[in-house]
Every structure is written in C-alpha cells, then in structure tokens.
Design a protein around this motif. Structure first.
Motif, PDB file in Angstrom:
ATOM      1  N   ARG A  61      15.864 -73.102  25.585  1.00 20.18           N
ATOM      2  CA  ARG A  61      16.257 -73.266  24.188  1.00 20.18           C
ATOM      3  C   ARG A  61      15.108 -73.853  23.369  1.00 20.18           C
ATOM      4  NH1 ARG A  61      22.515 -75.523  24.361  1.00 20.18           N
ATOM      5  NH2 ARG A  61      23.296 -73.989  25.857  1.00 20.18           N
ATOM      6  N   VAL A  64      10.104 -69.718  17.283  1.00 16.68           N
ATOM      7  CA  VAL A  64      10.524 -69.371  15.923  1.00 16.68           C
ATOM      8  C   VAL A  64       9.738 -70.188  14.896  1.00 16.68           C
ATOM      9  CG1 VAL A  64      12.449 -69.426  14.286  1.00 16.68           C
ATOM     10  CG2 VAL A  64      12.811 -68.590  16.608  1.00 16.68           C
ATOM     11  N   HIS A  98      12.496 -71.111  22.728  1.00 18.10           N
ATOM     12  CA  HIS A  98      12.909 -70.209  21.653  1.00 18.10           C
ATOM     13  C   HIS A  98      12.702 -70.858  20.291  1.00 18.10           C
ATOM     14  CE1 HIS A  98      16.099 -69.020  18.737  1.00 18.10           C
ATOM     15  NE2 HIS A  98      15.473 -67.871  18.916  1.00 18.10           N
ATOM     16  N   SER A 128      12.117 -63.464  17.501  1.00 20.37           N
ATOM     17  CA  SER A 128      13.035 -63.173  18.603  1.00 20.37           C
ATOM     18  C   SER A 128      14.263 -64.068  18.556  1.00 20.37           C
ATOM     19  CB  SER A 128      12.325 -63.365  19.945  1.00 20.37           C
ATOM     20  OG  SER A 128      11.246 -62.474  20.074  1.00 20.37           O
ATOM     21  N   THR A 129      15.400 -63.517  18.977  1.00 20.21           N
ATOM     22  CA  THR A 129      16.626 -64.297  19.102  1.00 20.21           C
ATOM     23  C   THR A 129      16.628 -65.007  20.451  1.00 20.21           C
ATOM     24  OG1 THR A 129      17.864 -62.513  20.165  1.00 20.21           O
ATOM     25  CG2 THR A 129      17.847 -62.562  17.741  1.00 20.21           C
ATOM     26  N   LEU A 130      17.521 -65.997  20.563  1.00 17.48           N
ATOM     27  CA  LEU A 130      17.663 -66.690  21.840  1.00 17.48           C
ATOM     28  C   LEU A 130      18.105 -65.713  22.929  1.00 17.48           C
ATOM     29  CD1 LEU A 130      17.687 -69.244  23.566  1.00 17.48           C
ATOM     30  CD2 LEU A 130      19.979 -69.736  22.683  1.00 17.48           C
ATOM     31  N   GLU A 184      17.419 -62.554  23.174  1.00 21.19           N
ATOM     32  CA  GLU A 184      16.257 -61.758  23.582  1.00 21.19           C
ATOM     33  C   GLU A 184      15.321 -62.565  24.463  1.00 21.19           C
ATOM     34  OE1 GLU A 184      15.942 -58.777  19.696  1.00 21.19           O
ATOM     35  OE2 GLU A 184      14.932 -60.726  19.671  1.00 21.19           O
TER      36      GLU A 184
END
Length: 250
Positions: A57, A64, A60, A70-72, A74
C-alpha cells in the motif's frame, strides 16, 4: 530545516523544532494513536503478510505521489506502470536496510536510491549525489539520523523526509527515497517495528497539504518548517488509519 536551524548542531535543531508551539501535543497525540492502533489490533498476532500488505500500500501511494497513474489493484497484480514498479521494488527490499540505516545512513540512502532508479539511470549515477552541494545535504541528513536527541522519532522521520524531498540530492526518484526513509526511521526507532503504519498513504490522503507544506519547507523559512512539522503529525494519524490492521478489523 530553515537556514538558521541548519546552522545548529543536529540534536539542537531537532529539539528546537520539537519545542515549537503545538508540536509537543501534536506528536504525543500521533504517537498515542499509533500505539493504540497497534496494540488494539493485535500486534502480536500479525503476520509477515500483513507487513507485506502495508509495504505494498505504501509503494502504491508513494508511486502516485511521484506521478504514477496505477491503481492499487494494478500494483497488487504486478501490472503497475514504471514508477509504481520502481516503488514496489523499493518496498520489497526496504526492511533489509533497517540495520544499515542505524549504522551507516548514507549507505542506506544510497542503497534505496540504487534500487529505486535501477531501471532508469546508468550505474554510475545510482546512489550518488548529483553534485557537491547535494553530497553536503545528504551528510546533513545522515547527521540528523545519528544525532543523540530527545526529539520524538516521528519528528525525526518527518524532518528526514522533508530534507530529502526538498533538497533532491539524487538524479531521480527523490520523493520515493524520501518516503522510504521516513518509513525506515519509524521502524528503526521502534515506533512501528513491523512496519504496519502506511505513512505514504497518509500523505496521499492529504496530498494537497502534503505538497503545499513541502513547498513551504523548501522556502527555508521558520514558518514553513513549523507548518511542515505540524502537518506531518496529522499525516501520521492518517497513515495509521490506512494500516491493513485497521482495515482488516472493519
């Protein structure tokens, strides 16, 4: 830190920040919140998988903040973009650097940068400061990390983060390195030994304030440094809320 604080010995500079208006209570509350969360959510029963989830987490969120789209989901599936992949690579090795941070912080920071930038920079630039001024700023960060101080560990982590993020001592990935160093301090100084708080997610949740306060810190004024330190206490509370321990209990 502000120019006048940089002239002080590191321990004195940190202790002066710790005594600024509102800081003692803010950091006491942040540390109490972290301690309660860890205790109440069953720290002794946590598994390596919980730590791995916290690190993922954090990777990610840090990606960002560095510009990843990218999303978590992904990132969790191994399908993140290049920046996210760099951040994940750092998260995978991060806790192995804790002993080095305690003994040889410059080596630890160089290692983190080398891993973060390994896919994008030539080998002779990995872990190396950009120039003589950057090398001096890195030595200043190392001095903060080795200073014998009564300042809260959370505050030390916040200042180390800001110093690295605003001085940009490496050729790339300075934000990722700064946020990784912050997490390392929390582990190395016993605030969060199993790395279950997600400070990077706290900063992402407060992104506008995060970026604004870093700009204020970079300006070098005492008010900007004070504002950053107060902001960071709030971000740590948000990072505790983002812990997989907290989410698992909901």
């Amino acid at each position: 830190m502000s120019s006048d604080r940089r002239a002080d010995p590191p321990a004195a500079a940190l202790e002066a920040l710790a005594a600024l208006e509102g800081v003692p209570s803010a950091y006491a509350a942040a540390r109490d919140g972290i301690d309660v969360m860890l205790r109440d959510r069953g720290l002794r029963r946590t598994s390596p998988e919980t730590t791995a989830e916290s690190l993922l987490r954090g990777a990610h969120a840090s990606g960002v903040l560095e510009g990843s789209a990218s999303t978590l989901a992904e990132v969790r599936a191994g399908e993140g973009d290049a920046i996210a992949t760099d951040a994940v690579r750092v998260s995978a090795m991060l806790l192995s650097v804790v002993p080095t941070l305690r003994q040889a912080p410059l080596q630890a920071l160089a290692r983190v940068h080398a891993v973060a930038a390994g896919a994008s920079l030539p080998e002779d630039r990995l872990g190396r400061p950009r120039d003589a001024e950057s090398a001096q700023r890195l030595r200043g960060v190392a001095d903060l990390l080795t200073a014998r101080t009564s300042a809260p560990a959370l505050l030390v982590a916040a200042v180390v983060h800001a110093e690295l993020a605003t001085s940009t001592p490496f050729a790339s990935h300075n934000g990722i390195v700064a946020r990784a160093a912050e997490r390392l301090v929390l582990v190395a100084r016993g605030v969060d030994e199993k790395s279950l708080v997600v400070p990077e997610a706290g900063h992402l949740a407060l992104r506008a304030a995060y970026e604004s306060n870093l700009r204020g810190y970079a300006d070098g004024g005492r008010a900007g440094v004070h504002a950053w330190v107060l902001y960071a206490a709030e971000a740590y509370a948000a990072g505790a809320e983002a812990s997989p321990l907290r989410r698992a209990a909901e």
